[in-house]
Design an enzyme around this catalytic site. Structure first.
Site, short mmCIF file in Angstrom:
data_model
loop_
_atom_site.label_atom_id
_atom_site.label_comp_id
_atom_site.label_asym_id
_atom_site.label_seq_id
_atom_site.Cartn_x
_atom_site.Cartn_y
_atom_site.Cartn_z
CG HIS A 1 11.94 7.62 4.52
ND1 HIS A 1 12.44 6.46 3.95
CD2 HIS A 1 10.61 7.38 3.94
CE1 HIS A 1 11.47 5.49 3.42
NE2 HIS A 1 10.47 6.03 3.48
CG HIS B 1 -0.63 3.03 -0.27
ND1 HIS B 1 -1.40 3.95 -0.02
CD2 HIS B 1 -1.34 2.35 -1.32
CE1 HIS B 1 -2.42 4.03 -1.00
NE2 HIS B 1 -2.34 2.82 -1.65
CB SER C 1 6.89 5.40 5.58
OG SER C 1 6.37 4.33 5.15
CD GLU D 1 1.71 -3.36 2.04
OE1 GLU D 1 2.39 -2.49 2.02
OE2 GLU D 1 1.56 -4.25 1.11
CG ASP E 1 -7.72 -0.40 -1.09
OD1 ASP E 1 -8.19 -1.06 -2.41
OD2 ASP E 1 -7.27 0.81 -1.11
N GLY E 2 -5.57 0.85 1.18
CA GLY E 2 -5.21 2.28 1.66
C GLY E 2 -6.11 3.15 1.25
CG ASP F 1 5.16 6.00 -0.53
OD1 ASP F 1 5.41 6.12 -1.85
OD2 ASP F 1 6.11 5.43 -0.21
C1 LIG Z 1 5.91 2.72 -2.19
S1 LIG Z 1 5.53 1.39 -1.20
C2 LIG Z 1 5.52 1.81 0.27
C3 LIG Z 1 6.74 2.54 0.93
C4 LIG Z 1 6.51 2.87 2.19
N1 LIG Z 1 5.63 4.12 2.48
C5 LIG Z 1 8.04 3.65 2.79
O1 LIG Z 1 8.34 5.06 2.65
O2 LIG Z 1 8.86 2.91 3.55
C6 LIG Z 1 3.81 1.05 -1.55
C7 LIG Z 1 3.36 -0.13 -0.68
O3 LIG Z 1 1.93 -0.12 -0.69
C8 LIG Z 1 1.47 -1.58 -0.74
N2 LIG Z 1 0.13 -1.57 -1.62
C9 LIG Z 1 -0.30 -1.47 -2.65
N3 LIG Z 1 -1.76 -1.34 -3.01
C10 LIG Z 1 -2.10 -0.97 -1.85
C11 LIG Z 1 -3.29 -0.75 -1.32
N4 LIG Z 1 -4.44 -0.55 -1.93
N5 LIG Z 1 -3.64 -0.37 -0.07
C12 LIG Z 1 -2.69 -0.70 0.87
N6 LIG Z 1 -1.15 -1.10 0.36
C13 LIG Z 1 -0.99 -1.18 -0.84
C14 LIG Z 1 2.45 -2.26 -1.92
O4 LIG Z 1 2.43 -3.61 -1.20
C15 LIG Z 1 3.67 -1.72 -1.29
O5 LIG Z 1 4.30 -2.13 0.03
#
Ligand SMILES: C[S@@+](CC[C@H](N)C(=O)[O-])C[C@H]1O[C@@H](n2cnc3c(N)ncnc32)[C@H](O)[C@@H]1O
Length: 286
Positions: A18, A41, A103, A121, A146-147, A167
């Site tokens: 961050h 993500h 983030s 998300e 899906d990201g 991420d």
């Molecule tokens: C490491 S965390 C994100 C933290 C955030 N980027 C931050 O820095 O505050 C990863 C997130 O991705 C989500 N996630 C998992 N697979 C995903 C996908 N295929 N597409 C989008 N989000 C996904 C999870 O539910 C989780 O909330």
């Protein structure tokens, strides 16, 4: 999917990620033209550090809690202050630390009126919380996508300037490969965008291979992109321990970023270290 970022919110890896995110966006803000942030993500948005998950993990205690107490030199202080100010804005009571912004909320804090945020998300409760945190915000869009699918579909954004944060939770065995392939596809479509890729640095082989593939993707572009690789360790990795080392690849970094990080990171080594000072490595990756 089992991953819940609330267990890890505000840990050393979030702090480093961050701080870098804020430095990049402050630089992007220096030009008048609007920019887009794409967070593939995104997570829940705001984390309750007094909540059961954050308390159980307790990782924020050796992360943001230490950084809020740390003293910085005259050179580093102005560079880290914008990040700390954003964290403080979620903790209005002086001296308290009860909430930590993820983030999308950190990025949101740095948007000007014409800038936009797109956040993906897929986990329903995290997405609900994120939608709540960004409710009625015309500049931010939370998508149930899906990201990995959204990544190539959302670039280039119409603003043509901006940052993609990738991420993922690294729950799947192939997530390093997905990251390399997803990045390469997105970069081919938007070679002038900036990208911030986060990874856990547990296996030297896997992280070197990721850096190699990213360098190859950007080196193949004309003109080639640039990449900075940063790794931060809070303790030597030992079996059975949680994450002690994390990395970032910053593709097309602001030209000021390396110098800024060389000022900031040495001052994070002591407060973030666990059983001794932490260590960072910052190298151009191409
Ligand atoms: C490491 S965390 C994100 C933290 C955030 N980027 C931050 O820095 O505050 C990863 C997130 O991705 C989500 N996630 C998992 N697979 C995903 C996908 N295929 N597409 C989008 N989000 C996904 C999870 O539910 C989780 O909330």
């Amino acid at each position: 999917m089992n991953y819940r970022h609330a267990f890890h919110a505000g840990n050393f890896a979030d702090v480093i990620k961050h701080v870098v995110l804020v430095r990049i966006l402050l630089h992007v803000q220096e030009k008048n033209a609007a920019f887009r942030v794409i967070d593939t993500h995104a997570g829940a948005g705001v984390y309750d550090l007094t909540g059961e998950q954050a308390q159980r993990g307790g990782e924020w205690l050796t992360g943001i809690a230490r950084i809020m107490q740390a003293r910085f030199s005259e050179d580093a202080q102005p560079l880290i202050k914008p990040y700390l100010d954003i964290v403080r804005s979620f903790n209005p009571q002086a001296g308290s630390l009860k909430a930590y912004p993820g983030s999308p909320l950190i990025a949101r804090a740095l948007l000007r009126p014409d800038d936009r945020l797109t956040a993906c998300e897929v986990e329903s409760s995290a997405r609900r919380d994120l939608i709540d945190a960004l409710r009625r915000d015309p500049q931010a869009r939370v998508v149930d996508l899906d990201g990995w699918t959204a990544l190539p579909a959302f670039v280039p954004p119409k603003e043509r300037r901006g940052l993609v944060l990738i991420d993922p939770p690294y729950e799947q065995k192939d997530e390093f490969e997905r990251l390399a392939a997803g990045f390469a596809e997105a970069f081919a479509k938007w070679p002038t965008g900036s990208y911030l890729l986060w990874y856990p640095a547990k296996s030297r082989r896997a992280t070197d291979e990721l850096a190699r593939q990213v360098a190859q993707a950007i080196g193949d572009a004309r003109p080639p992109g640039k990449c900075l690789r940063l790794e931060f360790s809070v303790a030597p990795q030992t079996a059975g321990q949680g994450l002690t080392s994390a990395g970032l690849l910053v593709v097309n970094p602001p030209w000021t970023l390396a110098a800024e990080l060389k000022t900031i990171l040495p001052e994070l080594e002591k407060p973030l270290g666990q059983g001794g000072a932490g260590r960072f490595r910052l190298v151009p990756s191409i």
